[in-house]
Write an enzyme that holds these catalytic residues in place. Structure first.
Site, PDB file in Angstrom:
ATOM      1  N   SER A  82       0.829  -1.218   0.000  1.00 17.28           N
ATOM      2  CA  SER A  82       0.000   0.000   0.000  1.00 17.28           C
ATOM      3  C   SER A  82       0.859   1.262   0.000  1.00 17.28           C
ATOM      4  O   SER A  82       0.625   2.182  -0.796  1.00 17.28           O
ATOM      5  CB  SER A  82      -0.977   0.003   1.179  1.00 17.28           C
ATOM      6  OG  SER A  82      -0.317  -0.253   2.397  1.00 17.28           O
ATOM      7  N   HIS A 115      -2.048  -8.909   1.934  1.00 20.94           N
ATOM      8  CA  HIS A 115      -1.731  -7.639   2.617  1.00 20.94           C
ATOM      9  C   HIS A 115      -2.896  -7.324   3.565  1.00 20.94           C
ATOM     10  O   HIS A 115      -3.253  -8.149   4.403  1.00 20.94           O
ATOM     11  CB  HIS A 115      -1.473  -6.577   1.535  1.00 20.94           C
ATOM     12  CG  HIS A 115      -0.900  -5.287   2.024  1.00 20.94           C
ATOM     13  ND1 HIS A 115      -0.306  -5.132   3.244  1.00 20.94           N
ATOM     14  CD2 HIS A 115      -0.831  -4.057   1.424  1.00 20.94           C
ATOM     15  CE1 HIS A 115       0.109  -3.875   3.382  1.00 20.94           C
ATOM     16  NE2 HIS A 115      -0.216  -3.194   2.293  1.00 20.94           N
ATOM     17  N   HIS A 150       5.504 -12.560   7.690  1.00 26.30           N
ATOM     18  CA  HIS A 150       5.724 -11.177   7.261  1.00 26.30           C
ATOM     19  C   HIS A 150       6.946 -11.130   6.358  1.00 26.30           C
ATOM     20  O   HIS A 150       7.877 -11.916   6.533  1.00 26.30           O
ATOM     21  CB  HIS A 150       5.927 -10.243   8.464  1.00 26.30           C
ATOM     22  CG  HIS A 150       5.688  -8.809   8.117  1.00 26.30           C
ATOM     23  ND1 HIS A 150       6.674  -7.995   7.626  1.00 26.30           N
ATOM     24  CD2 HIS A 150       4.561  -8.060   8.160  1.00 26.30           C
ATOM     25  CE1 HIS A 150       6.164  -6.798   7.406  1.00 26.30           C
ATOM     26  NE2 HIS A 150       4.882  -6.800   7.707  1.00 26.30           N
ATOM     27  N   ARG A 166       2.488  -4.456  16.777  1.00 26.04           N
ATOM     28  CA  ARG A 166       1.093  -3.999  16.582  1.00 26.04           C
ATOM     29  C   ARG A 166       0.135  -5.094  17.042  1.00 26.04           C
ATOM     30  O   ARG A 166      -0.948  -4.833  17.547  1.00 26.04           O
ATOM     31  CB  ARG A 166       0.858  -3.643  15.102  1.00 26.04           C
ATOM     32  CG  ARG A 166       1.783  -2.546  14.585  1.00 26.04           C
ATOM     33  CD  ARG A 166       1.649  -2.365  13.089  1.00 26.04           C
ATOM     34  NE  ARG A 166       2.020  -3.569  12.356  1.00 26.04           N
ATOM     35  CZ  ARG A 166       1.887  -3.731  11.042  1.00 26.04           C
ATOM     36  NH1 ARG A 166       1.371  -2.739  10.315  1.00 26.04           N
ATOM     37  NH2 ARG A 166       2.244  -4.850  10.446  1.00 26.04           N
ATOM     38  N   ASP A 204      -2.609  -8.313  11.539  1.00 29.51           N
ATOM     39  CA  ASP A 204      -3.946  -8.731  11.125  1.00 29.51           C
ATOM     40  C   ASP A 204      -4.507  -9.890  11.944  1.00 29.51           C
ATOM     41  O   ASP A 204      -5.709 -10.145  11.917  1.00 29.51           O
ATOM     42  CB  ASP A 204      -3.932  -9.110   9.635  1.00 29.51           C
ATOM     43  CG  ASP A 204      -3.571  -7.916   8.769  1.00 29.51           C
ATOM     44  OD1 ASP A 204      -4.091  -6.829   9.038  1.00 29.51           O
ATOM     45  OD2 ASP A 204      -2.760  -8.071   7.844  1.00 29.51           O
TER      46      ASP A 204
HETATM   47  N1  CMX Z   1       1.014 -19.591   6.169  1.00 27.38           N
HETATM   48  C1  CMX Z   1       1.487 -20.538   5.319  1.00 27.38           C
HETATM   49  N2  CMX Z   1       2.563 -20.363   4.539  1.00 27.38           N
HETATM   50  C2  CMX Z   1       3.221 -19.186   4.664  1.00 27.38           C
HETATM   51  C3  CMX Z   1       2.816 -18.186   5.560  1.00 27.38           C
HETATM   52  C4  CMX Z   1       1.654 -18.412   6.331  1.00 27.38           C
HETATM   53  N3  CMX Z   1       1.159 -17.510   7.149  1.00 27.38           N
HETATM   54  N4  CMX Z   1       3.680 -17.151   5.457  1.00 27.38           N
HETATM   55  C5  CMX Z   1       4.581 -17.495   4.518  1.00 27.38           C
HETATM   56  N5  CMX Z   1       4.305 -18.725   4.042  1.00 27.38           N
HETATM   57  C6  CMX Z   1       4.970 -19.436   2.940  1.00 27.38           C
HETATM   58  C7  CMX Z   1       4.873 -18.575   1.677  1.00 27.38           C
HETATM   59  O1  CMX Z   1       3.612 -18.736   1.044  1.00 27.38           O
HETATM   60  C8  CMX Z   1       6.031 -19.108   0.868  1.00 27.38           C
HETATM   61  O2  CMX Z   1       5.620 -20.355   0.315  1.00 27.38           O
HETATM   62  P1  CMX Z   1       6.093 -20.785  -1.181  1.00 27.38           P
HETATM   63  O3  CMX Z   1       7.567 -20.917  -1.077  1.00 27.38           O
HETATM   64  O4  CMX Z   1       5.377 -22.062  -1.402  1.00 27.38           O
HETATM   65  O5  CMX Z   1       5.679 -19.664  -2.086  1.00 27.38           O
HETATM   66  C9  CMX Z   1       7.071 -19.408   1.950  1.00 27.38           C
HETATM   67  O6  CMX Z   1       6.348 -19.533   3.180  1.00 27.38           O
HETATM   68  C10 CMX Z   1       8.109 -18.305   2.091  1.00 27.38           C
HETATM   69  O7  CMX Z   1       7.431 -17.055   2.304  1.00 27.38           O
HETATM   70  P2  CMX Z   1       8.112 -15.900   3.180  1.00 27.38           P
HETATM   71  O8  CMX Z   1       9.370 -15.493   2.486  1.00 27.38           O
HETATM   72  O9  CMX Z   1       8.207 -16.305   4.595  1.00 27.38           O
HETATM   73  O10 CMX Z   1       7.003 -14.766   3.106  1.00 27.38           O
HETATM   74  P3  CMX Z   1       6.793 -13.652   1.986  1.00 27.38           P
HETATM   75  O11 CMX Z   1       7.701 -12.518   2.307  1.00 27.38           O
HETATM   76  O12 CMX Z   1       6.879 -14.225   0.620  1.00 27.38           O
HETATM   77  O13 CMX Z   1       5.265 -13.238   2.222  1.00 27.38           O
HETATM   78  C11 CMX Z   1       3.367 -12.737   3.552  1.00 27.38           C
HETATM   79  C12 CMX Z   1       4.873 -12.509   3.345  1.00 27.38           C
HETATM   80  C13 CMX Z   1       2.876 -11.771   4.631  1.00 27.38           C
HETATM   81  C14 CMX Z   1       2.641 -12.420   2.241  1.00 27.38           C
HETATM   82  C15 CMX Z   1       3.140 -14.222   3.982  1.00 27.38           C
HETATM   83  O14 CMX Z   1       3.745 -14.447   5.223  1.00 27.38           O
HETATM   84  C16 CMX Z   1       1.673 -14.587   4.043  1.00 27.38           C
HETATM   85  O15 CMX Z   1       1.093 -14.964   3.008  1.00 27.38           O
HETATM   86  N6  CMX Z   1       1.016 -14.492   5.262  1.00 27.38           N
HETATM   87  C17 CMX Z   1      -0.403 -14.731   5.401  1.00 27.38           C
HETATM   88  C18 CMX Z   1      -1.193 -13.531   4.910  1.00 27.38           C
HETATM   89  C19 CMX Z   1      -1.062 -12.361   5.851  1.00 27.38           C
HETATM   90  O16 CMX Z   1      -1.231 -12.471   7.053  1.00 27.38           O
HETATM   91  N7  CMX Z   1      -0.792 -11.174   5.278  1.00 27.38           N
HETATM   92  C20 CMX Z   1      -0.752  -9.916   6.057  1.00 27.38           C
HETATM   93  C21 CMX Z   1       0.650  -9.379   6.273  1.00 27.38           C
HETATM   94  C22 CMX Z   1       0.592  -8.063   7.023  1.00 27.38           C
HETATM   95  C23 CMX Z   1      -0.052  -7.005   6.179  1.00 27.38           C
HETATM   96  O17 CMX Z   1       0.543  -6.612   5.155  1.00 27.38           O
HETATM   97  O18 CMX Z   1      -1.181  -6.587   6.491  1.00 27.38           O
END
Ligand code: CMX
Length: 433
Positions: A239, A269, A316, A325, A371
């Site tokens: 964002s 996000h 994250h 937070r 979140d």
């Molecule tokens: N549940 C399951 N798998 C997860 C995970 C979770 N909460 N968080 C990361 N992973 C997985 C990723 O999908 C990725 O899998 P692949 O290799 O199969 O693609 C792997 O772990 C590595 O990811 P990462 O490097 O740890 O995380 P990223 O930096 O790529 O992504 C985020 C970060 C937030 C998108 C991810 O942790 C996620 O999808 N979390 C759940 C959604 C969420 O809560 N988003 C809100 C974040 C805060 C905000 O912006 O509001």
């Protein structure tokens, strides 16, 4: 000093630092980019500058150098309430200074004068199909007001570049003043038969929002806390980066804020806050509403992971510890709603999910983010329409995004334009025949 005078002095003092860095040290390297980073969403590439907040992977966010507990403790409080004025936080984000009580109240009054949602915005939102997502309505409502931009008028009249920040600040103040009303209007239009509650001119940003939502105290404090916590998370998140990118083309803040809302609406996000509640409802349904046992909860978490989904509210891109937070909201829950059944679910997830994500071995950060905890508070105070939750995040995030845009203009940051490469070029760099 007024907000504008304080900001003007800060900007004058800051400009020589930025110009010196560009002129004398422009070639100094701060980041190298690997193939993994180019394909992997530019993770960790240092290529944005902001002084408004900084995210340490272990410590979490600091607003203008202050941690969340410091920020909440220092800012002037609304009389008789636990939380500070959101307006004081805006002052802090913009100037880097903690405002006095008098300065805060001056901004409270200034923003009150700028309130009032134009009728054409209400008409446009009423014309949308009833199943339109509140985030789409929020984005549409903001961009519909673009015709109000002071920056566009001044730009067309030939305003000099060094003064771009002045009408941009006017736009930001005008839009900030209207966002709580726009959000509350959307809520009551979509979920309360369009029975609207008029603004209360005696109330501050957070108080008036709670009033227009029709939710009694202490929801005003929930709103203040929520908007402050979500305000900024440095510049690389989707964002904030989107807002900065769009504004770098000298698009005004209405375009930039609408675009940043669109980015926030993704489930990876901001939309994760609604996903958490939707997911927990699924757990509760499976358990027939009974208190979850740890074993059952673990099963459900594994089921979600094995079906290829992420656990919303965990992980994250930058943070490597529990999000402060999250902790601040958890403390609020422990104080105000320790027996809430959904809080109990959320708290059990805090115990159960991190070891499972560690065992699965994929997520770099197994800990909860903002979140994971925010929806339960909204639910507790009667806001059960969870697809509205990300709009609240958006009102908060607009505080940081637009403060950054004011500074982008003040420091004359250019249009953003990173370079792309082809897959063949990457293969050549990797030495693949
Ligand atoms: N549940 C399951 N798998 C997860 C995970 C979770 N909460 N968080 C990361 N992973 C997985 C990723 O999908 C990725 O899998 P692949 O290799 O199969 O693609 C792997 O772990 C590595 O990811 P990462 O490097 O740890 O995380 P990223 O930096 O790529 O992504 C985020 C970060 C937030 C998108 C991810 O942790 C996620 O999808 N979390 C759940 C959604 C969420 O809560 N988003 C809100 C974040 C805060 C905000 O912006 O509001």
């Amino acid at each position: 000093m007024s907000l504008k005078e304080t900001l003007e002095a800060k900007i004058e003092g800051w400009r020589p630092r930025t110009s010196r860095l560009v002129k004398e040290y422009g070639d100094v390297k701060i980041s190298d980019v690997s193939i993994g980073q180019a394909i992997g969403g530019a993770r960790g590439v240092k290529m944005l500058v902001t002084d408004i907040s900084y995210l340490d992977p272990n410590e979490g966010i600091r607003f203008r150098g202050y941690t969340i507990p410091e920020t909440l403790a220092m800012l002037p409080k609304v009389p008789g309430r636990e939380m500070p004025y959101v307006e004081g936080h805006i002052w802090l984000l913009l100037t880097g200074e903690v405002p006095t009580e008098a300065q805060t109240l001056e901004l409270v009054e200034d923003l009150k004068r700028r309130r009032g949602l134009p009728d054409y915005v209400k008409a446009a939102l009423r014309a949308l199909p009833s199943d339109t997502h509140p985030m789409a309505m929020f984005s549409a409502g903001i961009v519909a007001m673009e015709r109000e931009s002071e920056f566009v008028k001044a730009y067309n009249e030939g305003l000099g570049k060094m003064d771009y920040w002045r009408p941009t600040l006017e736009d930001a103040l005008n839009l900030w003043a209207k966002l709580p009303e726009l959000a509350a209007f959307i809520y009551r239009l979509k979920y309360k038969n369009d029975e609207q509650i008029p603004a209360d001119p005696s109330l501050d940003f957070g108080g008036n929002f709670a009033h227009m939502m029709g939710i009694p105290e202490p929801y005003d404090d929930v709103a203040r806390l929520y908007f402050i916590l979500h305000s900024d998370h440095e510049s690389g998140n989707v964002s904030a980066h989107t807002g900065h990118l769009v504004a770098s083309a000298l698009s005004d803040v209405y375009y930039a804020a609408s675009a940043m809302i669109d980015g926030l609406a993704g489930p990876l996000h901001g939309l994760a806050n609604q996903e958490v509640l939707r997911w927990i409802q699924g757990v509760m349904e499976k358990m027939g509403g009974a208190e979850p046992t740890e074993e059952k909860m673990k099963e459900f978490v594994w089921e979600t992971l094995n079906s290829g989904q992420v656990i919303p509210g965990f992980g994250h891109a930058v943070l490597r510890k529990t999000d402060p937070r999250y902790m601040e909201q958890r403390n609020f829950c422990l104080k105000h709603l320790p027996d809430d059944p959904i809080f109990k679910y959320v708290d059990m997830l805090y115990k159960v999910v991190p070891p499972i994500l560690e065992e699965q071995g994929k997520a770099k950060n197994p800990w909860p983010n903002v979140d994971a905890q925010s929806g339960v508070i909204q639910w507790h105070y009667g806001l059960r329409e969870y697809d509205f939750y990300t709009v609240l995040f958006g009102v908060g995030r607009a505080l940081g995004v637009m403060s950054n845009i004011v500074w982008d203009r003040a420091l004359g940051y250019p249009i953003e334009r990173p370079k792309s490469v082809t897959t063949a070029m990457l293969e050549e760099a990797a030495g693949i025949a």
